[in-house]
Scaffold this motif. Structure first.
Motif, PDB file in Angstrom:
ATOM      1  N   TYR A 180      -4.855  -5.302 -56.908  1.00 33.02           N
ATOM      2  CA  TYR A 180      -5.054  -4.959 -55.416  1.00 33.02           C
ATOM      3  C   TYR A 180      -6.624  -5.356 -54.499  1.00 33.02           C
ATOM      4  O   TYR A 180      -6.475  -6.325 -53.780  1.00 33.02           O
ATOM      5  N   LEU A 199      -0.250  -8.030 -54.554  1.00 38.35           N
ATOM      6  CA  LEU A 199      -0.702  -6.729 -54.285  1.00 38.35           C
ATOM      7  C   LEU A 199       1.088  -6.179 -54.482  1.00 38.35           C
ATOM      8  O   LEU A 199       1.102  -4.193 -55.136  1.00 38.35           O
ATOM      9  N   SER A 202       0.880  -4.772 -57.367  1.00 37.33           N
ATOM     10  CA  SER A 202      -0.108  -4.012 -57.591  1.00 37.33           C
ATOM     11  C   SER A 202       0.578  -2.303 -57.560  1.00 37.33           C
ATOM     12  O   SER A 202       0.509  -1.681 -58.556  1.00 37.33           O
ATOM     13  N   ALA A 212      -3.928  -0.134 -51.313  1.00 41.32           N
ATOM     14  CA  ALA A 212      -3.594  -1.590 -51.539  1.00 41.32           C
ATOM     15  C   ALA A 212      -1.576  -1.925 -50.957  1.00 41.32           C
ATOM     16  O   ALA A 212      -1.549  -1.904 -50.282  1.00 41.32           O
TER      17      ALA A 212
END
Length: 576
Positions: A180, A199, A202, A212
């Motif tokens: 993130y 992202l 993540s 995030a």
């Protein structure tokens, strides 16, 4: 979507994990959704009564729509493993660093973890360095250009953080929280494609970090980009898609998603606020007002999103309600950007534009990227006839969010005030592209086409037609369409729009010069068409008025009687 109990258990763990890593905004969001899940009646306690009181009215307002929670493709989550380090008691150095972090001593926090190698310690150290760089950047902006000036200051920690986090990602020694942060750094450096990929990794690994998801959403600027993002199935994905659809102005799809989520998170204040935002975009102000009133009953010290509520009260000219809201947020937390915007709206409604600007500037000193404050301040400068300042404010808003149609519309208004219709037209076109269902924008563009420099009446007619089809609440479009067709000699079309406008005025029980104009035109038009009975109906309605309208109607009636060969009517004795 999983059961309510599984969602509740996941969120309980997530709140602790996120808070433990100093991701307090994401932790707060998760905690709000946790409390928003409907309680099992068998386990309910008196502490739940606040939510039980509002439950029936909430359910009546939001219908639950049966739609699929996530696309079929992808792998559904059964359980997501808890990071290994969460089973280990935090070391002394980590506790010291977290204490420094909570006191906003970011460099001391990073220094305390300089020799720690665990993923959790690595994330907190890098996150502390990132925030230290952001803090210094803000200080440089103020030192160089003042609190509202433009500046080229950058976060000087980004380059070193990018190198370190990239190395950890390649070696597989990074956790979802580190991913993130890496995505955040890449986004700041303008590497959007890689930031989206990171992202996505993540949230697929740890779906409960709303921060995030929010960063990923900001990078999904088109529907094609959104559809290309490969996300695993999880109920958090529905929150993400609802928010993404809202930003992409897909209001119907967004509302369906939020209503679906409302079936599980029945008492979520966040969901209520998001539904209100969608309704606000659809200009359903009465519904928005009801939702915010209930939000304030459930959460009386809430400031978040209340600036939108103030916009609704401003638009409806609810002076007493806006005054009460301004006083309430002032007493709760007067140094929040939202509070300053609410107070600014209050003074604007009172006509005290200088004082209003002062509060919008205060909001921007607290958060220079607060979009609403730039746009609203631009509106105030327009009212004060300070066009250069208005243009600067609107341009700052567009720099922050190029999809803010209100700022583009404001720029169009400002250039129209400066008698520069070609520039104004460019900005109005931008605004209607972003918000094609707002009649006010089409009317503004139509009026721009009508100016002496352009005089493009055919284009103006097209714009007024679009406005009429977009629920023109101000009732401008139909009347203008009638006048333009009359000016162009298209009397049949003019009569059609005058009749439509007259029907609308009758339905809304409105009187005024527009009604008199419509009655005069229709009486004269049907007289020329030798449709005397219809013309007589409109003339008789004009006899209800006093002054020249009545005398002209009498003259028309005499002329029609003479043309039709009928004996003259005793129009002299019509009731006044």
């Amino acid at each position: 979507m999983g059961s309510k109990e599984s969602c509740r258990n996941e969120l309980r763990i997530a709140v602790r994990q996120l808070s433990d890593r100093c991701l307090y905004s994401a932790s707060k969001w998760a905690a709000e959704q946790l409390v928003g899940i409907e309680q099992d009646p068998a386990k309910s306690t008196p502490s739940h009564t606040r939510f039980q009181r509002g439950s029936s009215s909430i359910r009546r307002r939001f219908r639950t729509t049966e739609i699929p929670s996530t696309p079929i493709a992808g792998v559904s989550y059964v359980t997501t493993p808890v990071p290994e380090e969460d089973y280990i008691v935090d070391g002394d150095c980590y506790l010291l660093a977290k204490s420094y972090f909570d006191c906003r001593e970011y460099r001391r926090a990073a220094h305390a973890l300089r020799d720690q190698t665990g993923k959790k310690a690595m994330f907190l150290r890098c996150y502390a360095l990132y925030l230290a760089g952001e803090k210094r950047k803000e200080e440089e902006m103020i030192e160089l250009e003042g609190p509202l000036g433009k500046s080229d200051a950058v976060n000087r920690e980004l380059a070193s953080l990018e190198r370190e986090l990239s190395t950890h990602r390649k070696s597989g020694t990074i956790d979802p929280f580190g991913l993130y942060l890496y995505g955040l750094v890449l986004k700041e450096k303008g590497r959007d494609d890689l930031a989206r990929t990171v992202l996505m990794e993540s949230v697929n690994s740890y779906p409960w970090n709303w921060s995030a998801w929010s960063e990923l959403q900001s990078l999904c600027t088109t529907i094609d980009i959104l559809n290309s993002v490969n996300l695993k199935n999880h109920w958090m994905k529905d929150f993400f898609l609802a928010s993404a659809y809202q930003e992409l102005r897909m209001h119907g799809e967004s509302l369906l998603k939020y209503e679906y989520l409302h079936g599980i998170f029945c008492f979520s204040n966040y969901l209520q606020a998001q539904i209100a935002k969608v309704q606000y975009s659809l200009r359903e102000f009465d519904q928005v007002e009801v939702i915010f009133e209930e939000l304030l009953r459930n959460d009386p010290y809430r400031v978040e999103d209340m600036d939108m509520y103030s916009n609704v009260l401003y638009a409806k000219e609810c002076f007493s309600a806006l005054s009460y809201l301004a006083h309430k947020v002032f007493m709760t937390d007067k140094y929040r950007p939202e509070s300053c915007c609410i107070i600014g709206n209050y003074y604007s409604l009172k006509g005290q534009h200088e004082k209003s600007v002062m509060y919008f500037r205060r909001a921007l000193k607290l958060n220079r990227n607060y979009l609403s404050a730039w746009t609203l301040m631009g509106h105030e400068y327009v009212e004060m006839k300070n066009t250069p300042a208005a243009i600067d404010a609107y341009r700052r808003a567009v720099d922050i969010n190029p999809c803010d149609y209100r700022a583009w519309y404001g720029l169009g208004q400002a250039y129209e005030m400066m008698s520069m219709p070609y520039y104004a037209l460019y900005y109005f076109r931008k605004s209607v592209y972003l918000q094609p269902n707002d009649s006010r924008l089409w009317i503004a563009m139509a009026q721009c086409y009508e100016t002496e420099q352009l005089h493009m009446l055919e284009e103006s007619i097209k714009c007024y037609k679009r406005a009429a089809n977009c629920n023109d609440r101000e009732a401008i479009a139909l009347h203008q369409l009638a006048k333009l067709h009359k000016e162009l000699g298209r009397l049949e079309e003019a009569s059609f729009y005058y009749k439509k406008d007259l029907e609308r005025m009758e339905a809304e029980e409105r009187e005024g010069p527009n009604m008199v104009e419509a009655l005069f035109f229709l009486a004269g038009y049907f007289k020329e068409q030798k449709r005397f009975e219809e013309a007589e109906v409109y003339c008789n309605r004009l006899l209800d008025y006093t002054g020249p309208e009545k005398e002209t109607a009498k003259s028309l009636l005499r002329g029609m009687r003479a043309q039709s060969g009928l004996p003259p009517m005793d129009v002299e004795h019509f009731p006044p």
